[in-house]
Design an enzyme around this catalytic site. Structure first.
Site, PDB file in Angstrom:
ATOM      1  N   GLU A  61       4.607   3.914  -5.349  1.00 50.84           N
ATOM      2  CA  GLU A  61       4.894   5.338  -5.488  1.00 50.84           C
ATOM      3  C   GLU A  61       6.413   5.444  -5.501  1.00 50.84           C
ATOM      4  OE1 GLU A  61       3.563   9.176  -3.007  1.00 50.84           O
ATOM      5  OE2 GLU A  61       2.556   7.322  -2.431  1.00 50.84           O
ATOM      6  N   ARG A 296      -1.246  -6.512   5.413  1.00 52.11           N
ATOM      7  CA  ARG A 296       0.148  -6.248   5.089  1.00 52.11           C
ATOM      8  C   ARG A 296       1.060  -7.270   5.749  1.00 52.11           C
ATOM      9  NH1 ARG A 296       0.615  -0.773   4.466  1.00 52.11           N
ATOM     10  NH2 ARG A 296       2.821  -0.756   4.934  1.00 52.11           N
ATOM     11  N   LYS A 306       8.053   3.118   4.751  1.00 54.55           N
ATOM     12  CA  LYS A 306       9.002   3.945   4.021  1.00 54.55           C
ATOM     13  C   LYS A 306       9.465   5.116   4.862  1.00 54.55           C
ATOM     14  CE  LYS A 306       7.280   3.437  -0.480  1.00 54.55           C
ATOM     15  NZ  LYS A 306       6.405   4.041  -1.453  1.00 54.55           N
TER      16      LYS A 306
HETATM   17  P1  ATP Z   1       4.737   2.320   3.187  1.00 55.95           P
HETATM   18  O1  ATP Z   1       3.492   2.121   3.976  1.00 55.95           O
HETATM   19  O2  ATP Z   1       5.898   1.528   3.641  1.00 55.95           O
HETATM   20  O3  ATP Z   1       5.097   3.755   3.021  1.00 55.95           O
HETATM   21  P2  ATP Z   1       3.318   2.331   0.782  1.00 55.95           P
HETATM   22  O4  ATP Z   1       2.111   1.484   0.833  1.00 55.95           O
HETATM   23  O5  ATP Z   1       3.126   3.762   0.977  1.00 55.95           O
HETATM   24  O6  ATP Z   1       4.412   1.754   1.757  1.00 55.95           O
HETATM   25  P3  ATP Z   1       3.519   2.144  -2.024  1.00 55.95           P
HETATM   26  O7  ATP Z   1       4.638   2.517  -2.896  1.00 55.95           O
HETATM   27  O8  ATP Z   1       2.284   2.934  -2.095  1.00 55.95           O
HETATM   28  O9  ATP Z   1       4.102   2.147  -0.563  1.00 55.95           O
HETATM   29  O10 ATP Z   1       3.208   0.607  -2.132  1.00 55.95           O
HETATM   30  C1  ATP Z   1       3.088  -0.121  -3.311  1.00 55.95           C
HETATM   31  C2  ATP Z   1       2.274  -1.353  -3.029  1.00 55.95           C
HETATM   32  O11 ATP Z   1       2.882  -2.155  -2.019  1.00 55.95           O
HETATM   33  C3  ATP Z   1       0.900  -0.988  -2.531  1.00 55.95           C
HETATM   34  O12 ATP Z   1      -0.056  -1.739  -3.257  1.00 55.95           O
HETATM   35  C4  ATP Z   1       0.926  -1.370  -1.089  1.00 55.95           C
HETATM   36  O13 ATP Z   1      -0.340  -1.776  -0.636  1.00 55.95           O
HETATM   37  C5  ATP Z   1       1.931  -2.530  -1.063  1.00 55.95           C
HETATM   38  N1  ATP Z   1       2.553  -2.645   0.254  1.00 55.95           N
HETATM   39  C6  ATP Z   1       3.221  -1.699   0.938  1.00 55.95           C
HETATM   40  N2  ATP Z   1       3.612  -2.156   2.147  1.00 55.95           N
HETATM   41  C7  ATP Z   1       3.191  -3.445   2.227  1.00 55.95           C
HETATM   42  C8  ATP Z   1       3.282  -4.468   3.234  1.00 55.95           C
HETATM   43  N3  ATP Z   1       3.901  -4.266   4.404  1.00 55.95           N
HETATM   44  N4  ATP Z   1       2.726  -5.674   2.961  1.00 55.95           N
HETATM   45  C9  ATP Z   1       2.121  -5.900   1.786  1.00 55.95           C
HETATM   46  N5  ATP Z   1       1.994  -4.987   0.803  1.00 55.95           N
HETATM   47  C10 ATP Z   1       2.514  -3.765   1.011  1.00 55.95           C
HETATM   48 MG    MG Z   2       1.390   4.412  -0.299  1.00 55.19          MG
END
Ligand code: ATP
Ligand code: MG
Length: 592
Positions: A61, A296, A306
């Site tokens: 995102e 994760r 984030k």
């Molecule tokens: P955050 O939880 O930090 O806000 P998010 O998952 O909301 O991160 P996205 O932009 O939706 O952020 O993430 C893009 C991709 O990265 C998604 O497929 C998500 O599952 C993966 N991702 C995010 N954080 C991790 C992590 N700590 N380990 C592995 N993959 C991750």
């Molecule tokens: Mg997300």
């Protein structure tokens, strides 16, 4: 895959790779067709067979900068495509109108490329924006209504929440659940036409309010939001919910393996339900994508969320997203971390469903390993003290030769000027030596690395008693690389730079951003656990040639670790260095 994607470091087996191998062996996806771009079933049906054996995607995102956790997802998704003759798409999941910004899009593009991956090759350019799929998503929603699988609910948000039930209690049907198809169609049209205020109506999937999985209790799929979208502007005032949009995006793009983190496990039944209904209706091509979840990446001494990273930036606890202490990919780059180090880390961490907390030192080990291989050696004195060689003629100087890389003789040697006054580390002299100290103290001899053996004769002090210079005499026959070099045996081996030629520069020494391994664990506020000493700025004396270091260029400073010329703050002829990581081995062994 594109040639720019790096070759794997013998990737370890994991459950997702096993699934992909089994799917390929069974020919599960062999008959899919690919129109060359995303689309509904009818578009793909006319097209040739998909040349990609699998398709994965990385779907950020664009509402923040990528962090180290995202690197795991990037390495996994792009790595699978690379290793199995597939393709990985970079898809901006920009269906939420409120939070996205171009700045984030640009930085995500840069970060994925920096990690060494590409979504583009001679045949395909797989960079997509989910917001371009809005017309197809609306078509899917309209189909669900027409097939009796969706209805417009006009309960208030509170009523909906109250009627959803709990983990132990079933939900209650909405009084609007049995609206006629025609009424639902009319209301959904009017929702789109902007007749209603935000929150007054919601389109919901009609599944089962008594389901033990709360996500199947008629989840919302479209909501009213009078907001301007960065891509579609004011064209829409209804926007799809993430859990509705994401599976459709995957299917439109022919994704085979949709890999996400564990918190989406409970969403998988809805993912499957939705795609089944849409395939039944002929909107989506089969075989449908399947979702797989992995745990994760969690790292000690940082936060990988984030929301928390935004807070660190906005409340100015750090200098910005690219502060070298931030666990963001822009921060890592500025810190001097390597993309190869991240790939190595992800290979070592592996992919599983177990929630593990990875020690930050594992990341540092991986960085160090790649830097040890890549980086040329240079000399820097971080805590300078003058060394005066009293028997070396004033005004004279000569050149000593130092190897650029001990493991790569082909990188040659460089000249280091040597003269009467040098800088050495303050800790390399003790007036009254402790037991086992082999460096300089009155009467002792030590080698000036790549130069001569010197014998310490004393020191000078200022009025406060602080040592201002160390005095010594050199042994002319002991020059390194000459037959006499071994004629005098010494235990200490010191680094130095010539005072007249040295480059005076700011060096930033970084420590962990947080004091505690799991900041914010339990009930504490993670901000109270910030390490107040996470950045120390010093003025160092560097080997003359470092004056010409290019911004972003990295070196091993012997004894001190790996340092990068800060890409932002370095100016031509005036570099500023960041320490990326210390050396594993302490100086103890060789420097005594
Ligand atoms: P955050 O939880 O930090 O806000 P998010 O998952 O909301 O991160 P996205 O932009 O939706 O952020 O993430 C893009 C991709 O990265 C998604 O497929 C998500 O599952 C993966 N991702 C995010 N954080 C991790 C992590 N700590 N380990 C592995 N993959 C991750
Ligand atoms: Mg997300």
């Amino acid at each position: 895959m594109s040639k720019s994607n790096p070759t794997p470091v013998a990737p370890a087996a994991n459950f997702i790779r096993n699934i992909v191998e089994a799917d390929l062996a069974a020919g599960k996806y062999a008959l899919r067709r690919w129109a060359g771009r995303p689309g509904l079933a009818e578009a793909h049906a006319q097209a040739p067979l998909d040349p990609a054996r699998i398709r994965t995607r990385f779907p950020p995102e664009p509402n923040g900068y990528l962090h180290f956790g995202h690197a795991k997802s990037i390495c996994l998704n792009f790595g699978l495509a690379r290793d199995f003759g597939g393709r990985c798409h970079l898809r901006f999941d920009d269906t939420n109108p409120e939070k996205e910004e171009q700045e984030y899009v640009d930085s995500i593009v840069d970060a994925v490329k920096w990690l060494g991956f590409d979504w583009q090759d001679e045949q395909e350019n797989n960079l997509y924006y989910a917001s371009n799929y809005f017309p197809w998503m609306l078509q899917c929603a309209e189909y669900l209504i027409a097939a009796g699988h969706a209805y417009v609910d006009s309960q208030s948000a509170e009523e909906m929440r109250a009627n959803r039930g709990t983990l132990t209690e079933k939900g209650k049907d909405s009084p609007f659940r049995n609206r006629s198809i025609a009424e639902n169609q009319d209301l959904f049209k009017r929702m789109q036409a902007g007749e209603f205020a935000d929150g007054t109506h919601v389109l919901r999937a009609k599944i089962d309010m008594a389901s033990p999985n709360i996500n199947l209790r008629d989840p919302a799929i479209y909501r009213i939001r009078h907001a301007t979208h960065h891509n579609t502007g004011d064209q829409y005032c209804v926007y799809p919910m993430y859990t509705f949009a994401h599976p459709i995006e995957d299917a439109l793009e022919n994704i085979t393996h949709s890999i996400c983190t564990l918190e989406f496990e409970d969403q998988r039944p809805f993912y499957d339900w939705l795609l089944e209904r849409l395939a039944e209706g002929g909107l989506l091509q089969r075989p449908l994508p399947q979702q797989y979840e992995f745990s994760r990446l969690n790292l000690t001494y940082v936060v990988l969320s984030k929301r928390k990273l935004i807070q660190l930036v906005e409340e100015r606890h750090v200098a910005g997203w690219d502060d070298p202490r931030m666990p963001t990919l822009v921060g890592a780059r500025r810190r001097g971390y390597t993309p190869q180090g991240f790939q190595l880390l992800m290979d070592r961490v592996g992919v599983s469903k177990n929630d593990a907390l990875i020690d930050y030192s594992l990341l540092e080990d991986c960085m160090r390993e790649t830097m040890n291989e890549q980086d040329e050696r240079r000399i820097a004195v971080l805590d300078p003290l003058k060394l005066v060689i009293t028997n070396y003629p004033e005004g004279q100087s000569e050149l000593c030769q130092a190897p650029n890389h001990p493991l790569k003789p082909e990188l040659g040697k460089r000249d280091m000027p040597f003269s009467r006054e040098l800088w050495i580390e303050r800790e390399d002299f003790m007036e009254a030596p402790s037991k086992g100290y082999h460096r300089l103290y009155p009467g002792n001899m030590a080698r000036l690395r790549y130069g001569y053996v010197v014998k310490c004769t004393g020191c000078e002090k200022d009025d406060s008693g602080k040592i201002t210079a160390v005095l010594c005499e050199y042994l002319p026959e002991t020059r390194s690389g000459t037959p006499g070099a071994d004629s005098v045996k010494v235990k200490g081996n010191l680094h130095w730079v010539c005072a007249a030629h040295a480059c005076t520069a700011e060096v930033r020494l970084y420590d962990r951003l947080f004091k505690t391994p799991s900041p914010g664990a339990g009930d504490t506020d993670f901000l109270t656990e910030l390490n107040p000493d996470s950045c120390r700025r010093i003025t160092a004396q560097l080997e003359a040639c470092l004056k010409e270091a290019r911004p972003g260029q990295r070196f091993q400073f012997e004894r001190h670790g790996y340092f990068v010329a800060d890409p932002i703050d370095s100016k031509a002829g005036a570099p500023v260095f960041n320490r990326a990581v210390t050396l594993k081995d302490s100086w103890g062994k060789t420097g005594g």
